[in-house]
Design an enzyme around this catalytic site. Sequence first.
Site, PDB file in Angstrom:
ATOM      1  N   ASP A  46      -2.242  -1.502  -3.964  1.00  0.00           N
ATOM      2  CA  ASP A  46      -2.729  -0.326  -4.698  1.00  0.00           C
ATOM      3  C   ASP A  46      -1.670   0.134  -5.699  1.00  0.00           C
ATOM      4  O   ASP A  46      -1.773   1.197  -6.297  1.00  0.00           O
ATOM      5  CB  ASP A  46      -3.149   0.803  -3.749  1.00  0.00           C
ATOM      6  CG  ASP A  46      -2.034   1.298  -2.849  1.00  0.00           C
ATOM      7  OD1 ASP A  46      -0.847   0.973  -3.100  1.00  0.00           O
ATOM      8  OD2 ASP A  46      -2.330   2.034  -1.896  1.00  0.00           O
ATOM      9  N   VAL A  96       0.866  -1.190   0.000  1.00  0.00           N
ATOM     10  CA  VAL A  96       0.000   0.000   0.000  1.00  0.00           C
ATOM     11  C   VAL A  96       0.895   1.230   0.000  1.00  0.00           C
ATOM     12  O   VAL A  96       1.766   1.336   0.870  1.00  0.00           O
ATOM     13  CB  VAL A  96      -0.860   0.066   1.294  1.00  0.00           C
ATOM     14  CG1 VAL A  96      -1.866   1.210   1.216  1.00  0.00           C
ATOM     15  CG2 VAL A  96      -1.571  -1.238   1.573  1.00  0.00           C
ATOM     16  N   HIS A  97       0.729   2.105  -0.968  1.00  0.00           N
ATOM     17  CA  HIS A  97       1.482   3.363  -0.873  1.00  0.00           C
ATOM     18  C   HIS A  97       0.775   4.555  -1.507  1.00  0.00           C
ATOM     19  O   HIS A  97       1.290   5.664  -1.475  1.00  0.00           O
ATOM     20  CB  HIS A  97       2.886   3.212  -1.489  1.00  0.00           C
ATOM     21  CG  HIS A  97       2.885   3.174  -2.990  1.00  0.00           C
ATOM     22  ND1 HIS A  97       2.605   2.037  -3.707  1.00  0.00           N
ATOM     23  CD2 HIS A  97       3.107   4.137  -3.915  1.00  0.00           C
ATOM     24  CE1 HIS A  97       2.667   2.299  -4.999  1.00  0.00           C
ATOM     25  NE2 HIS A  97       2.967   3.576  -5.155  1.00  0.00           N
ATOM     26  N   ARG A  98      -0.409   4.345  -2.079  1.00  0.00           N
ATOM     27  CA  ARG A  98      -1.111   5.476  -2.703  1.00  0.00           C
ATOM     28  C   ARG A  98      -1.597   6.434  -1.631  1.00  0.00           C
ATOM     29  O   ARG A  98      -2.214   5.993  -0.647  1.00  0.00           O
ATOM     30  CB  ARG A  98      -2.337   4.991  -3.504  1.00  0.00           C
ATOM     31  CG  ARG A  98      -1.997   4.067  -4.652  1.00  0.00           C
ATOM     32  CD  ARG A  98      -2.152   4.760  -5.998  1.00  0.00           C
ATOM     33  NE  ARG A  98      -0.898   5.242  -6.499  1.00  0.00           N
ATOM     34  CZ  ARG A  98      -0.013   4.527  -7.221  1.00  0.00           C
ATOM     35  NH1 ARG A  98      -0.243   3.279  -7.541  1.00  0.00           N
ATOM     36  NH2 ARG A  98       1.098   5.082  -7.626  1.00  0.00           N
TER      37      ARG A  98
END
Length: 359
Positions: free
Chosen positions: A277, A202-204
């Site tokens: 994501d 997850v990094h958005r």
Amino acid sequence: MKIASIVGARPQFIKCAPVSRELRKEHEEILVHTGQHYDHGMSEVFFEELAIPKPDYNLGIGSGTHGRQTGVMLGAIEDVLEREKPDVVLVYGDTNSTFAGALAAAKLHVPVAHVEAGLRSFDRRMPEELNRVLTDHASDLLFCPTKTAVANLAAEGLTRGVHLVGDVMVDAMNYNRSIAEERSRVLEEVGVGPGEYLVVTVHRPSNTDDREKMVAILGALGEAGKPVVFPVHPRTWKCLTGYGLLTKMPENIRVVEPLGYLDMIRLTAHAEKILTDSGGVQKEAYMLGVPCITLRENTEWVETVETGWNVLVGAEKGRITDAIRHFSPGVRQRNLFGDGNASVLIGKILTRHQNTRSG
Ligand code: UD1
Ligand code: UDP
């Protein structure tokens, strides 16, 4: 021909590795690293593992707000281009480094070639979507990975210089898949067995910058009933620490530092499912035949959803839990991203373009 390649963020190092190898057989390449990503695990590790030549320039731009980071890059890249006078500038993907490189070159009337052109999520709140649209419209050569990308460009009136070459990430995967199997010990190090775990990335900002969404994602993963390996991006690390969630991680979630590429593809290849994501990880899941659960409401890799191997669940706990339990691709895969010769095609088209210009 003298080519200046601009990279700066993790996925760009991976994408440039096969292209750079191909271009250097015939041409001179100047590699410019903007310094957008700078931790060893976000940058150097990829240069080491993928044998990417040392950058000729590291601009050391580092982190910052969008405007400031892009603006500082713009000036610094312009200085390099004025000094090096390349015949073409090559940019990759959709980060601030991509757009800064394209704009700096276009303003100096240096032809711009965009690898991974034509991708659209149609969500202008994503910083990447603005970078994609603006970069494509500043580019002379547009290297598309998919037919959808070609159609997206046509819908915006871009048809000149558009080439369907396939995805360079297939080239990277083909080259490294067996090397990863030989060299990576990641399953053993994390303590998971093939087919028995999930992977999540997850990094958005649309997820990380919203505490409630991170609580929902981690809540669903905590109820997965099996190990979940979570290589944590520095942005996410910072957010989780700020929310006090890193210390409250459910027991089945194995938090690890960002992984190198070889570890990441071996870990993905043997996962039961992957939740992400990331754009690149959605594609890699498909290439490796692993079902993908995308923690977003939209994707630019629409073919992975259309073929039934990817499902969009946003950051809602119920939808994530349901997909972890029940999502199962029913149909066989077809070739979505080309045959792994995108780098060769890019090299040929660049040469032809240069010959036409100089002849
Ligand atoms: C960037 C790209 C995104 C891409 C991602 C790949 C933009 C707008 N975003 O997002 O499209 O999917 O890279 O990973 O270009 N940080 C560190 N160490 C690093 C790098 C970053 O600690 O080596 C931290 C900093 O606190 C920084 C934050 O991560 O502020 C975000 O970094 P940034 O490069 O701005 O955006 P990403 O989220 O990495
Ligand atoms: N990746 C990696 N280590 C990690 C997470 C991702 O090597 O811990 C690789 C992944 O295999 C893919 C690329 O990084 O090749 C995707 O980059 P990222 O998710 O950072 O960005 P995006 O593709 O969303 O722009």
